[in-house]
Design an enzyme around this catalytic site. Structure first.
Site, PDB file in Angstrom:
ATOM      1  N   ARG A  26      37.905  34.984 -88.379  1.00 14.99           N
ATOM      2  CA  ARG A  26      37.094  34.249 -87.988  1.00 14.99           C
ATOM      3  C   ARG A  26      37.142  33.198 -86.693  1.00 14.99           C
ATOM      4  O   ARG A  26      38.761  32.083 -86.815  1.00 14.99           O
ATOM      5  CB  ARG A  26      35.682  34.167 -88.710  1.00 14.99           C
ATOM      6  CG  ARG A  26      35.477  35.046 -89.771  1.00 14.99           C
ATOM      7  CD  ARG A  26      34.825  34.648 -90.626  1.00 14.99           C
ATOM      8  NE  ARG A  26      34.010  35.831 -91.347  1.00 14.99           N
ATOM      9  CZ  ARG A  26      34.819  36.007 -92.310  1.00 14.99           C
ATOM     10  NH1 ARG A  26      36.032  35.158 -93.391  1.00 14.99           N
ATOM     11  NH2 ARG A  26      34.755  36.906 -92.962  1.00 14.99           N
ATOM     12  N   LYS A  45      34.375  31.357 -94.554  1.00 19.63           N
ATOM     13  CA  LYS A  45      33.057  31.501 -95.134  1.00 19.63           C
ATOM     14  C   LYS A  45      32.187  31.680 -96.056  1.00 19.63           C
ATOM     15  O   LYS A  45      31.204  31.212 -96.302  1.00 19.63           O
ATOM     16  CB  LYS A  45      32.669  33.077 -94.216  1.00 19.63           C
ATOM     17  CG  LYS A  45      31.462  33.836 -94.013  1.00 19.63           C
ATOM     18  CD  LYS A  45      31.112  35.063 -93.352  1.00 19.63           C
ATOM     19  CE  LYS A  45      29.306  35.272 -93.210  1.00 19.63           C
ATOM     20  NZ  LYS A  45      29.382  36.362 -92.913  1.00 19.63           N
ATOM     21  N   HIS A  97      34.794  37.363 -82.167  1.00 20.07           N
ATOM     22  CA  HIS A  97      34.818  38.300 -83.114  1.00 20.07           C
ATOM     23  C   HIS A  97      35.398  39.762 -82.665  1.00 20.07           C
ATOM     24  O   HIS A  97      35.581  40.825 -83.810  1.00 20.07           O
ATOM     25  CB  HIS A  97      33.281  38.249 -83.731  1.00 20.07           C
ATOM     26  CG  HIS A  97      33.288  38.531 -85.225  1.00 20.07           C
ATOM     27  ND1 HIS A  97      33.273  37.134 -86.226  1.00 20.07           N
ATOM     28  CD2 HIS A  97      32.878  39.842 -86.007  1.00 20.07           C
ATOM     29  CE1 HIS A  97      32.898  37.784 -87.446  1.00 20.07           C
ATOM     30  NE2 HIS A  97      32.725  38.759 -86.728  1.00 20.07           N
ATOM     31  N   ARG A 123      38.971  39.949 -83.559  1.00 24.43           N
ATOM     32  CA  ARG A 123      38.437  40.239 -85.150  1.00 24.43           C
ATOM     33  C   ARG A 123      38.271  41.885 -85.587  1.00 24.43           C
ATOM     34  O   ARG A 123      38.815  42.066 -85.870  1.00 24.43           O
ATOM     35  CB  ARG A 123      37.185  39.802 -85.914  1.00 24.43           C
ATOM     36  CG  ARG A 123      37.201  39.720 -87.217  1.00 24.43           C
ATOM     37  CD  ARG A 123      36.712  38.466 -87.779  1.00 24.43           C
ATOM     38  NE  ARG A 123      35.918  38.744 -88.785  1.00 24.43           N
ATOM     39  CZ  ARG A 123      36.351  38.498 -90.218  1.00 24.43           C
ATOM     40  NH1 ARG A 123      37.138  37.375 -90.421  1.00 24.43           N
ATOM     41  NH2 ARG A 123      36.204  38.827 -91.673  1.00 24.43           N
ATOM     42  N   HIS A 146      36.658  39.950 -96.672  1.00 24.09           N
ATOM     43  CA  HIS A 146      35.364  40.743 -97.307  1.00 24.09           C
ATOM     44  C   HIS A 146      35.434  40.923 -99.173  1.00 24.09           C
ATOM     45  O   HIS A 146      36.060  40.540 -99.479  1.00 24.09           O
ATOM     46  CB  HIS A 146      35.345  41.808 -96.432  1.00 24.09           C
ATOM     47  CG  HIS A 146      34.800  42.097 -95.106  1.00 24.09           C
ATOM     48  ND1 HIS A 146      35.111  43.339 -94.741  1.00 24.09           N
ATOM     49  CD2 HIS A 146      34.755  40.934 -94.660  1.00 24.09           C
ATOM     50  CE1 HIS A 146      35.141  43.093 -93.516  1.00 24.09           C
ATOM     51  NE2 HIS A 146      34.898  41.302 -92.725  1.00 24.09           N
ATOM     52  N   TYR A 149      34.557  49.427 -89.955  1.00 23.72           N
ATOM     53  CA  TYR A 149      35.320  50.484 -89.040  1.00 23.72           C
ATOM     54  C   TYR A 149      36.036  51.274 -89.362  1.00 23.72           C
ATOM     55  O   TYR A 149      36.835  51.304 -88.315  1.00 23.72           O
ATOM     56  CB  TYR A 149      36.772  49.328 -89.509  1.00 23.72           C
ATOM     57  CG  TYR A 149      36.251  47.579 -89.171  1.00 23.72           C
ATOM     58  CD1 TYR A 149      36.487  47.042 -87.691  1.00 23.72           C
ATOM     59  CD2 TYR A 149      36.084  47.018 -90.162  1.00 23.72           C
ATOM     60  CE1 TYR A 149      36.130  46.005 -87.647  1.00 23.72           C
ATOM     61  CE2 TYR A 149      35.908  45.201 -89.871  1.00 23.72           C
ATOM     62  CZ  TYR A 149      35.741  45.168 -88.343  1.00 23.72           C
ATOM     63  OH  TYR A 149      34.797  43.825 -88.202  1.00 23.72           O
TER      64      TYR A 149
END
Length: 355
Positions: A157, A182, A243, A246, A269, A278
């Protein structure tokens, strides 16, 4: 959403002004281990609600105040909007209502907070390998090259990338320890040969101490460099964002065979369902490949095939069955002109007698 083991509210929480109660709740969040970014997110939501209802006593707040706030923000927009689209409003209010509900639950106040439904995820945007190459070719200095290589080969990120310090990079193992994440959980990401070359050039040209930021730029500085790179590369600047790079990393990683659980760890994640988005991009690849293989059309002359030729049976008038055949006796007239296989029992008997 992460659940925190919060300390209890003050005994007089219902009598507190809502502004005071909000500050007590934010302090409880921080004490429970919530990251500074999480506390900021809760603060933005709760202060937006405070601005709408005013600094009244907690016991005076009811469901009608919450419903009015939600309706006002969805219809008129937010005080500090992240985007002007209706989707952006709904996304923000989804989290705002979740945060407000947590606040009232902590206070022990029975106020119903309807959670705004989260809008459907927008289509994943990713650059093609050719577009990434164009960005690299458009680099005007080593920092441009390092930014593109780092984001593309690690999937970091933007805020994680600008938070990396020199000491976080292990060049012997080609890995980076990401600390400013995050969810506040450190992780290790790997990088490839392009980032390795750019790093070597960058640290040679710009020697830094171990505690120094690796890139030495802010989030907005990184963002502006990518937009400038896009324009020089002839790519729509709206499609080139941190992003998006990413997303490009994640898409290419799956295409090149990295298993989904490993990609989940690299991306940081918590829930693999987030990583599974994805797979939809790969489904598009499968569909495109199938269309290339089987999407042809059948030539007009080949389909539909011509109907088979029809051979109608000749029509024999009924009275012909009763006419004697030439050279046969009259009692053979009952069977001599009948169609094959339709000879009656009496006809077979008469034929046997004639034989």
């Amino acid at each position: 959403m992460t659940k925190f083991d919060l300390p209890p509210p003050p005994p007089n929480a219902r009598d507190m002004r809502i502004g005071e109660a909000i500050e007590a709740f934010l302090a409880a969040l921080a004490a429970a281990g919530a990251s500074a970014k999480t506390v900021r997110a809760y603060r933005a939501a709760l202060r937006d609600f405070l601005e709408f209802v005013g600094n009244r006593a907690v016991r005076e707040i009811g469901a009608s105040d919450v419903a009015g706030w939600v309706y006002d923000r969805l219809s008129k927009g937010l005080r500090r909007p992240r985007g002007d689209s209706g989707r952006a409003r709904r996304m923000t209010m989804h989290y705002y209502t979740l945060f407000l509900r947590s606040f009232f639950q902590w206070l022990g106040v029975d106020v119903k907070v309807p959670v705004v439904r989260k809008p459907r995820r927008a289509r994943i945007e990713a650059l093609s390998p050719e577009e990434v190459e164009r960005l690299i070719s458009a680099s005007r200095d080593v920092l441009d090259l390092l930014i593109v290589a780092l984001l593309f080969e690690t999937g970091l990120r933007a805020r994680e990338a600008v938070g990396i310090r020199v000491k976080d990079v292990d060049m012997s193992r080609r890995e980076i320890r990401v600390r400013d994440t995050k969810y506040g959980e450190e992780r290790i990401v790997l990088y490839g040969p392009l980032t390795e070359q750019a790093l070597s050039l960058w640290l040679t040209l710009k020697p830094r101490r171990p505690s120094d930021p690796l890139l030495g730029i802010s989030y907005s500085g990184l963002y502006k460099r990518l937009k400038s790179l896009a324009r020089r590369a002839g790519i729509d600047p709206e499609r080139v964002r941190p992003h998006v790079l990413r997303h490009t990393f994640a898409t290419e990683a799956l295409r090149r065979g990295i298993p989904l659980p490993m990609l989940q760890r690299l991306l940081g994640h918590r829930d693999i369902k987030v990583t599974q988005v994805y797979l939809h991009v790969l489904n598009d690849d499968i569909r495109a490949a199938y269309q290339r293989a089987f999407g042809y059309t059948i030539p007009q002359a080949a389909w539909p095939p011509p109907p088979p030729p029809q051979y109608p049976q000749p029509y024999i008038p009924p009275q012909a069955y009763m006419q004697p055949a030439p050279g046969l006796p009259g009692n053979a007239a009952a069977w001599s002109l009948r169609a094959p296989g339709r000879m009656g029992e009496r006809g077979r008997e008469e034929a046997g007698e004639q034989a």
